[in-house]
Design a protein around this motif. Structure first.
Motif, mmCIF file in Angstrom:
data_model
loop_
_atom_site.group_PDB
_atom_site.id
_atom_site.type_symbol
_atom_site.label_atom_id
_atom_site.label_comp_id
_atom_site.label_asym_id
_atom_site.label_seq_id
_atom_site.Cartn_x
_atom_site.Cartn_y
_atom_site.Cartn_z
ATOM 1 N N PHE A 134 27.981 65.331 19.987
ATOM 2 C CA PHE A 134 27.273 66.074 21.030
ATOM 3 C C PHE A 134 26.977 65.148 22.207
ATOM 4 N N ILE A 135 26.956 65.713 23.392
ATOM 5 C CA ILE A 135 26.590 64.969 24.586
ATOM 6 C C ILE A 135 25.367 65.621 25.226
ATOM 7 N N ARG A 136 24.620 64.819 25.959
ATOM 8 C CA ARG A 136 23.426 65.321 26.646
ATOM 9 C C ARG A 136 23.864 66.006 27.941
ATOM 10 N N ASP A 137 23.680 67.289 27.987
ATOM 11 C CA ASP A 137 24.180 68.075 29.119
ATOM 12 C C ASP A 137 23.129 68.267 30.195
ATOM 13 N N ASP A 149 9.512 67.414 27.293
ATOM 14 C CA ASP A 149 10.845 67.766 27.783
ATOM 15 C C ASP A 149 11.829 67.886 26.617
ATOM 16 N N ALA A 150 12.962 68.513 26.909
ATOM 17 C CA ALA A 150 14.042 68.628 25.922
ATOM 18 C C ALA A 150 15.354 68.224 26.566
ATOM 19 N N PHE A 151 16.279 67.764 25.748
ATOM 20 C CA PHE A 151 17.663 67.606 26.156
ATOM 21 C C PHE A 151 18.451 68.796 25.625
ATOM 22 N N ARG A 152 19.278 69.389 26.477
ATOM 23 C CA ARG A 152 20.259 70.351 25.972
ATOM 24 C C ARG A 152 21.517 69.561 25.623
ATOM 25 N N LEU A 153 21.930 69.684 24.378
ATOM 26 C CA LEU A 153 23.096 68.972 23.889
ATOM 27 C C LEU A 153 24.244 69.950 23.686
ATOM 28 N N GLU A 172 23.769 66.539 37.937
ATOM 29 C CA GLU A 172 23.051 65.897 36.850
ATOM 30 C C GLU A 172 23.401 64.414 36.789
ATOM 31 N N ASP A 173 22.580 63.681 36.076
ATOM 32 C CA ASP A 173 22.806 62.248 35.922
ATOM 33 C C ASP A 173 23.891 62.022 34.882
ATOM 34 N N PRO A 174 25.069 61.480 35.266
ATOM 35 C CA PRO A 174 26.150 61.311 34.307
ATOM 36 C C PRO A 174 25.796 60.328 33.203
ATOM 37 N N TRP A 175 24.779 59.504 33.446
ATOM 38 C CA TRP A 175 24.398 58.542 32.419
ATOM 39 C C TRP A 175 23.918 59.242 31.152
ATOM 40 N N LEU A 176 23.405 60.449 31.275
ATOM 41 C CA LEU A 176 22.952 61.199 30.111
ATOM 42 C C LEU A 176 24.117 61.559 29.204
ATOM 43 N N ARG A 177 25.333 61.560 29.737
ATOM 44 C CA ARG A 177 26.467 62.077 29.003
ATOM 45 C C ARG A 177 27.161 61.029 28.137
ATOM 46 N N CYS A 178 26.638 59.837 28.106
ATOM 47 C CA CYS A 178 27.326 58.770 27.380
ATOM 48 C C CYS A 178 26.635 58.427 26.076
ATOM 49 N N SER A 179 25.877 59.363 25.517
ATOM 50 C CA SER A 179 25.285 59.226 24.195
ATOM 51 C C SER A 179 24.428 57.973 24.057
ATOM 52 N N SER A 180 23.861 57.492 25.164
ATOM 53 C CA SER A 180 22.963 56.334 25.153
ATOM 54 C C SER A 180 23.630 55.082 24.615
ATOM 55 N N HIS A 181 24.935 54.938 24.857
ATOM 56 C CA HIS A 181 25.654 53.735 24.452
ATOM 57 C C HIS A 181 26.079 52.996 25.719
ATOM 58 N N PRO A 182 25.165 52.253 26.377
ATOM 59 C CA PRO A 182 25.453 51.700 27.695
ATOM 60 C C PRO A 182 26.600 50.705 27.728
#
Length: 213
Positions: A134-137, A149-153, A172-182
């Motif tokens: 899943f990704i953070r949408d 707050d909530a994340f829609r995944l 949206e912030d594309p950084w949310l879409r990388c599953s927090s793996h910087p």
């Protein structure tokens, strides 16, 4: 005496609703009425799975699958409404097994996308879903009654009408879409599939990644 083996089974009837409701209510960010449970379980019993240990329910997932219009076509979208595992049975992969079972059932019925909401502070749930792809949408401000707050995944299982595999919202912030793996985000599933169609977003991600080296 050894504990009974935990088995997964599809929802069978009203008797099991009495097992599911107190388990889920204990962990929810906001209460659900009995009518909410019945809305999901009566219409999509095949997407409700219980983890049974003997006669005790130690985990459950409740989902739905509906057809919706998307661009010029129709898609089947799944939704994970509720997931709970009893506290003393967590960290053994049971939540992953429940979600995987429901997604497998959705796929068999033609599902193309699965979504859900998770509280931003629920690190365990976010880790579970992101490990499944899943990704953070989207971040939903003050989504819950407690003000959190909530994340829609989202998990995309098949191309949508028009050939797009991911529906991206550029504001949206594309950084949310990388599953927090910087560090590894440039090789994650999303970034590989996005290359060539989202070069601007990827350029921004690369600049952020460079900060970690």
């Amino acid at each position: 005496m050894a504990k009974p083996e935990i088995r997964l089974e599809v929802y069978k009837g009203e008797r099991q609703l009495k097992l599911i409701q107190p388990l889920i209510d204990k962990d929810l960010s906001e209460p659900y009425s009995i009518f909410t449970y019945r809305y999901f379980i009566k219409q999509w019993p095949q997407l409700c799975y219980l983890a049974m240990e003997g006669d005790e329910c130690v985990g459950a997932v409740v989902c739905k699958l509906v057809s919706v219009m998307y661009n010029s076509g129709k898609i089947y979208r799944g939704y994970i409404a509720m997931l709970a595992v009893r506290e003393d049975r967590r960290k053994n992969g049971l939540g992953t097994k429940l979600v995987s079972a429901s997604i497998k059932s959705m796929i068999a019925q033609g599902c193309q996308e699965v979504s859900l909401e998770a509280e931003v502070t629920n690190k365990g749930a976010l880790r579970l879903y992101e490990n499944l792809g899943f990704i953070r949408d989207q971040r939903l401000e003050k989504y819950y009654l407690n003000g959190h707050d909530a994340f829609r995944l989202k998990l995309r299982l098949a191309p949508l009408p028009g050939g797009a595999l991911f529906h991206l919202q550029l504001d949206e912030d594309p950084w949310l879409r990388c599953s927090s793996h910087p560090i590894s985000c440039l090789t994650c599933r999303f970034c590989r599939m996005a290359q060539g169609v989202m070069s601007a977003i990827l350029t921004g991600i690369r600049k952020r990644v460079a900060m970690y080296f």
